[in-house]
Design a protein around this motif. Structure first.
Motif, PDB file in Angstrom:
ATOM      1  N   ALA A 160       0.830  -1.211   0.000  1.00  0.00           N
ATOM      2  CA  ALA A 160       0.000   0.000   0.000  1.00  0.00           C
ATOM      3  C   ALA A 160       0.865   1.263   0.000  1.00  0.00           C
ATOM      4  CB  ALA A 160      -0.932  -0.005   1.207  1.00  0.00           C
ATOM      5  N   LEU A 161       1.918   1.260   0.789  1.00  0.00           N
ATOM      6  CA  LEU A 161       2.804   2.429   0.817  1.00  0.00           C
ATOM      7  C   LEU A 161       3.542   2.607  -0.511  1.00  0.00           C
ATOM      8  CD1 LEU A 161       4.294   2.128   4.406  1.00  0.00           C
ATOM      9  CD2 LEU A 161       2.686   3.832   3.564  1.00  0.00           C
ATOM     10  N   PHE A 162       3.983   1.502  -1.106  1.00  0.00           N
ATOM     11  CA  PHE A 162       4.658   1.571  -2.399  1.00  0.00           C
ATOM     12  C   PHE A 162       3.711   2.105  -3.471  1.00  0.00           C
ATOM     13  CE2 PHE A 162       6.257  -0.339  -6.345  1.00  0.00           C
ATOM     14  CZ  PHE A 162       7.553   0.164  -6.334  1.00  0.00           C
ATOM     15  N   THR A 163       2.474   1.619  -3.466  1.00  0.00           N
ATOM     16  CA  THR A 163       1.483   2.080  -4.442  1.00  0.00           C
ATOM     17  C   THR A 163       1.154   3.557  -4.232  1.00  0.00           C
ATOM     18  OG1 THR A 163       0.555  -0.134  -4.572  1.00  0.00           O
ATOM     19  CG2 THR A 163      -0.832   1.654  -5.352  1.00  0.00           C
ATOM     20  N   ALA A 164       1.061   3.987  -2.977  1.00  0.00           N
ATOM     21  CA  ALA A 164       0.797   5.409  -2.712  1.00  0.00           C
ATOM     22  C   ALA A 164       1.951   6.273  -3.209  1.00  0.00           C
ATOM     23  CB  ALA A 164       0.581   5.623  -1.215  1.00  0.00           C
ATOM     24  N   GLY A 165       3.171   5.787  -3.058  1.00  0.00           N
ATOM     25  CA  GLY A 165       4.315   6.533  -3.576  1.00  0.00           C
ATOM     26  C   GLY A 165       4.283   6.647  -5.083  1.00  0.00           C
ATOM     27  N   ILE A 166       3.925   5.571  -5.767  1.00  0.00           N
ATOM     28  CA  ILE A 166       3.791   5.614  -7.227  1.00  0.00           C
ATOM     29  C   ILE A 166       2.687   6.588  -7.625  1.00  0.00           C
ATOM     30  CG2 ILE A 166       3.140   4.246  -9.258  1.00  0.00           C
ATOM     31  CD1 ILE A 166       5.914   3.608  -8.343  1.00  0.00           C
ATOM     32  N   LEU A 167       1.587   6.562  -6.878  1.00  0.00           N
ATOM     33  CA  LEU A 167       0.461   7.461  -7.168  1.00  0.00           C
ATOM     34  C   LEU A 167       0.892   8.924  -7.075  1.00  0.00           C
ATOM     35  CD1 LEU A 167      -2.614   7.913  -7.624  1.00  0.00           C
ATOM     36  CD2 LEU A 167      -2.849   7.851  -5.156  1.00  0.00           C
ATOM     37  N   ILE A 182       4.001   9.460  -9.944  1.00  0.00           N
ATOM     38  CA  ILE A 182       3.839   9.258 -11.389  1.00  0.00           C
ATOM     39  C   ILE A 182       2.413   9.569 -11.829  1.00  0.00           C
ATOM     40  CG2 ILE A 182       4.010   7.590 -13.275  1.00  0.00           C
ATOM     41  CD1 ILE A 182       6.206   6.201 -11.705  1.00  0.00           C
ATOM     42  N   ASP A 183       1.482   8.606 -11.603  1.00  0.00           N
ATOM     43  CA  ASP A 183       0.151   8.760 -12.176  1.00  0.00           C
ATOM     44  C   ASP A 183      -0.777   7.729 -11.552  1.00  0.00           C
ATOM     45  OD1 ASP A 183      -1.891   9.538 -13.808  1.00  0.00           O
ATOM     46  OD2 ASP A 183      -1.000   8.834 -15.685  1.00  0.00           O
ATOM     47  N   VAL A 184      -2.064   7.940 -11.709  1.00  0.00           N
ATOM     48  CA  VAL A 184      -3.063   7.008 -11.182  1.00  0.00           C
ATOM     49  C   VAL A 184      -2.995   5.669 -11.915  1.00  0.00           C
ATOM     50  CG1 VAL A 184      -5.538   6.610 -10.892  1.00  0.00           C
ATOM     51  CG2 VAL A 184      -4.592   8.869 -10.460  1.00  0.00           C
ATOM     52  N   ALA A 185      -2.797   5.688 -13.222  1.00  0.00           N
ATOM     53  CA  ALA A 185      -2.743   4.447 -13.989  1.00  0.00           C
ATOM     54  C   ALA A 185      -1.566   3.581 -13.545  1.00  0.00           C
ATOM     55  CB  ALA A 185      -2.647   4.749 -15.476  1.00  0.00           C
ATOM     56  N   ALA A 186      -0.423   4.203 -13.330  1.00  0.00           N
ATOM     57  CA  ALA A 186       0.749   3.445 -12.876  1.00  0.00           C
ATOM     58  C   ALA A 186       0.516   2.882 -11.477  1.00  0.00           C
ATOM     59  CB  ALA A 186       1.989   4.343 -12.877  1.00  0.00           C
ATOM     60  N   ALA A 187      -0.154   3.639 -10.630  1.00  0.00           N
ATOM     61  CA  ALA A 187      -0.450   3.160  -9.277  1.00  0.00           C
ATOM     62  C   ALA A 187      -1.411   1.976  -9.312  1.00  0.00           C
ATOM     63  CB  ALA A 187      -1.037   4.286  -8.435  1.00  0.00           C
ATOM     64  N   LEU A 188      -2.391   2.006 -10.191  1.00  0.00           N
ATOM     65  CA  LEU A 188      -3.321   0.886 -10.310  1.00  0.00           C
ATOM     66  C   LEU A 188      -2.622  -0.364 -10.841  1.00  0.00           C
ATOM     67  CD1 LEU A 188      -6.517   2.650 -11.678  1.00  0.00           C
ATOM     68  CD2 LEU A 188      -6.179   1.656  -9.418  1.00  0.00           C
ATOM     69  N   MET A 189      -1.724  -0.203 -11.803  1.00  0.00           N
ATOM     70  CA  MET A 189      -0.973  -1.347 -12.309  1.00  0.00           C
ATOM     71  C   MET A 189      -0.069  -1.920 -11.216  1.00  0.00           C
ATOM     72  SD  MET A 189       0.037  -0.405 -16.226  1.00  0.00           S
ATOM     73  CE  MET A 189       0.649   1.230 -15.911  1.00  0.00           C
ATOM     74  N   THR A 190       0.559  -1.056 -10.458  1.00  0.00           N
ATOM     75  CA  THR A 190       1.420  -1.507  -9.364  1.00  0.00           C
ATOM     76  C   THR A 190       0.607  -2.248  -8.315  1.00  0.00           C
ATOM     77  OG1 THR A 190       2.858   0.392  -9.729  1.00  0.00           O
ATOM     78  CG2 THR A 190       3.072  -0.748  -7.636  1.00  0.00           C
ATOM     79  N   ALA A 191      -0.547  -1.721  -7.971  1.00  0.00           N
ATOM     80  CA  ALA A 191      -1.409  -2.385  -6.989  1.00  0.00           C
ATOM     81  C   ALA A 191      -1.856  -3.754  -7.495  1.00  0.00           C
ATOM     82  CB  ALA A 191      -2.626  -1.512  -6.682  1.00  0.00           C
ATOM     83  N   GLY A 192      -2.152  -3.862  -8.767  1.00  0.00           N
ATOM     84  CA  GLY A 192      -2.550  -5.139  -9.338  1.00  0.00           C
ATOM     85  C   GLY A 192      -1.431  -6.163  -9.294  1.00  0.00           C
ATOM     86  N   VAL A 193      -0.230  -5.747  -9.657  1.00  0.00           N
ATOM     87  CA  VAL A 193       0.915  -6.658  -9.640  1.00  0.00           C
ATOM     88  C   VAL A 193       1.218  -7.092  -8.210  1.00  0.00           C
ATOM     89  CG1 VAL A 193       3.401  -6.774 -10.027  1.00  0.00           C
ATOM     90  CG2 VAL A 193       1.911  -5.807 -11.772  1.00  0.00           C
ATOM     91  N   LEU A 194       1.169  -6.177  -7.267  1.00  0.00           N
ATOM     92  CA  LEU A 194       1.439  -6.521  -5.873  1.00  0.00           C
ATOM     93  C   LEU A 194       0.353  -7.430  -5.301  1.00  0.00           C
ATOM     94  CD1 LEU A 194       2.783  -3.120  -4.542  1.00  0.00           C
ATOM     95  CD2 LEU A 194       4.078  -5.203  -5.003  1.00  0.00           C
TER      96      LEU A 194
END
Length: 65
Positions: free
Chosen positions: A21-28, A31-43
């Motif tokens: 969750a913290l990693f995804t929030a950092g990406i959000l 970078i961008d919402v789309a990148a954060a959603l992809m990261t959350a999906g992979v994790l």
């Protein structure tokens, strides 16, 4: 009052989810919402595949005969 007892597997799962969750929030934020959603999906996939069977079975060490 007694202490709350938490298994090592539960702590591992909680730590993995919090870290993801913290990693995804950092990406959000970076970078961008789309990148954060992809990261959350992979994790989430990694969590389901790698940590789904952390607990030993109830019959660990015993064999049925």
């Amino acid at each position: 009052m007694g202490r709350i007892q938490v298994s090592r597997a539960a702590l591992a799962r909680a730590g993995t989810l919090l870290g993801g969750a913290l990693f995804t929030a950092g990406i959000l934020l970076a970078i961008d919402v789309a990148a954060a959603l992809m990261t959350a999906g992979v994790l989430t996939v990694a969590y389901c595949l790698l940590l789904a069977d952390v607990d030993p079975p109830d019959t660990a060490g015993r064999r049925r005969s």
